[in-house]
Design an enzyme around this catalytic site. Structure first.
Site, PDB file in Angstrom:
ATOM      1  N   ARG A   1       0.839  -1.193   0.000  1.00 46.01           N
ATOM      2  CA  ARG A   1       0.000   0.000   0.000  1.00 46.01           C
ATOM      3  C   ARG A   1       0.871   1.238   0.000  1.00 46.01           C
ATOM      4  O   ARG A   1       1.696   1.428   0.890  1.00 46.01           O
ATOM      5  CB  ARG A   1      -0.914   0.010   1.238  1.00 46.01           C
ATOM      6  CG  ARG A   1      -1.900   1.178   1.250  1.00 46.01           C
ATOM      7  CD  ARG A   1      -2.825   1.090   2.456  1.00 46.01           C
ATOM      8  NE  ARG A   1      -2.115   1.301   3.701  1.00 46.01           N
ATOM      9  CZ  ARG A   1      -2.674   1.168   4.901  1.00 46.01           C
ATOM     10  NH1 ARG A   1      -3.922   0.796   5.001  1.00 46.01           N
ATOM     11  NH2 ARG A   1      -1.974   1.385   5.996  1.00 46.01           N
TER      12      ARG A   1
ATOM     13  N   ASP B   1       6.276  -5.423  10.032  1.00 46.00           N
ATOM     14  CA  ASP B   1       7.357  -4.906  10.873  1.00 46.00           C
ATOM     15  C   ASP B   1       7.526  -5.751  12.126  1.00 46.00           C
ATOM     16  O   ASP B   1       8.654  -6.055  12.537  1.00 46.00           O
ATOM     17  CB  ASP B   1       7.072  -3.457  11.261  1.00 46.00           C
ATOM     18  CG  ASP B   1       7.322  -2.493  10.109  1.00 46.00           C
ATOM     19  OD1 ASP B   1       7.946  -2.917   9.105  1.00 46.00           O
ATOM     20  OD2 ASP B   1       6.896  -1.332  10.202  1.00 46.00           O
TER      21      ASP B   1
ATOM     22  N   THR C   1      -0.695   7.623  -1.384  1.00 48.69           N
ATOM     23  CA  THR C   1      -1.987   7.541  -2.078  1.00 48.69           C
ATOM     24  C   THR C   1      -2.930   6.529  -1.446  1.00 48.69           C
ATOM     25  O   THR C   1      -4.128   6.540  -1.720  1.00 48.69           O
ATOM     26  CB  THR C   1      -1.777   7.141  -3.544  1.00 48.69           C
ATOM     27  OG1 THR C   1      -1.240   5.802  -3.603  1.00 48.69           O
ATOM     28  CG2 THR C   1      -0.813   8.091  -4.236  1.00 48.69           C
TER      29      THR C   1
ATOM     30  N   ASP D   1       1.770  -2.907  12.750  1.00 46.96           N
ATOM     31  CA  ASP D   1       2.188  -3.312  11.417  1.00 46.96           C
ATOM     32  C   ASP D   1       2.690  -4.750  11.488  1.00 46.96           C
ATOM     33  O   ASP D   1       3.765  -5.022  12.050  1.00 46.96           O
ATOM     34  CB  ASP D   1       3.299  -2.387  10.906  1.00 46.96           C
ATOM     35  CG  ASP D   1       3.658  -2.651   9.452  1.00 46.96           C
ATOM     36  OD1 ASP D   1       4.040  -3.798   9.147  1.00 46.96           O
ATOM     37  OD2 ASP D   1       3.545  -1.727   8.634  1.00 46.96           O
TER      38      ASP D   1
END
Length: 230
Positions: A126, A225, A130, A222
């Site tokens: 992603r 991560d 945007t 996340d």
């Protein structure tokens, strides 16, 4: 004009709620107490990447039992130490497709239960500016259209990456597909089922919402991560 605007806004809100409700009809939440216990441990921000990786692996394996419950089987002869009998085996081959990179954290857990499954890969991320999905890699078995396909990704947030991955698999001829994730946001579910309503979504939890940064809350951070320690 203001009453009209309020009326239109209410109608849009009702339409959105109705759509989300309809989308939930093809969503299966796995509420098994062992899965929920491990998910709670996974959410804990103090869990390091080693523990996070182990828990993700275990939960993925536990989810397989329910995800594959309705897969077709065929009879197969087998000889026990006493006599020949007829057993059952999966009727179709299996392809596991993790969405890179976080989806890799669920792959080993699934493969422990389905060791004969082939492994495809889809690289979709992603764009943080945007918020749109960007495809950067794909490698699939040539006969994937003839198999049962499990598309896996720990998080279903905006639904952009999931929708893009499903569309790519459809172009490859896939018709038997399930999307398997750990945590989903209502917005992500609605986004996927807006364009792919026939694809069932399996998850361990449907969280409250997306925040202003499009992260699932309460979520688990996340996943990539935390999985890789980056």
């Amino acid at each position: 004009m203001r009453p009209l605007k309020r009326t239109l806004r209410r109608r849009c809100d009702v339409a959105l709620l109705f759509f989300v409700h309809v989308s939930m009809q093809n969503v299966i939440t796995l509420s098994h107490p062992v899965i929920q216990t491990k998910l709670t441990e996974l959410r804990d921000y103090t869990a390091d990447h080693r523990k996070f990786r182990a828990l993700l692996d275990e939960i993925a394996g536990l989810m397989v039992y329910e995800v594959t419950r309705d897969w077709p089987t065929r009879p197969q002869m087998v000889r026990t130490p006493l006599e020949a009998t007829t057993g059952q085996v999966l009727a179709r081959r299996v392809t596991l497709v993790p969405i890179l990179r976080a989806g890799l954290g669920m792959a080993d857990g699934v493969l422990k239960l389905l060791p004969d499954a082939r492994l495809g890969h889809l690289g979709v991320y992603r764009d943080e500016r945007t918020l749109e999905p960007v495809s950067y890699y794909h490698k699939l078995p040539p006969d994937i259209a003839e198999t049962e396909v499990l598309l896996i990704d720990p998080m279903l947030a905006t639904g952009g990456s999931g929708s893009a991955a499903i569309a790519f698999l459809k172009k490859a001829g896939v018709t038997n597909m399930k999307f398997v994730c750990l945590v989903a946001a209502p917005e992500g579910i609605a986004a996927v089922h807006r364009v792919h309503p026939e694809v069932p979504i399996y998850c361990a939890a449907i969280d409250r919402e997306l925040n202003e940064r499009k992260f699932i809350v309460p979520g688990l951070g996340d996943a990539g991560d935390r999985l890789f320690g980056t």
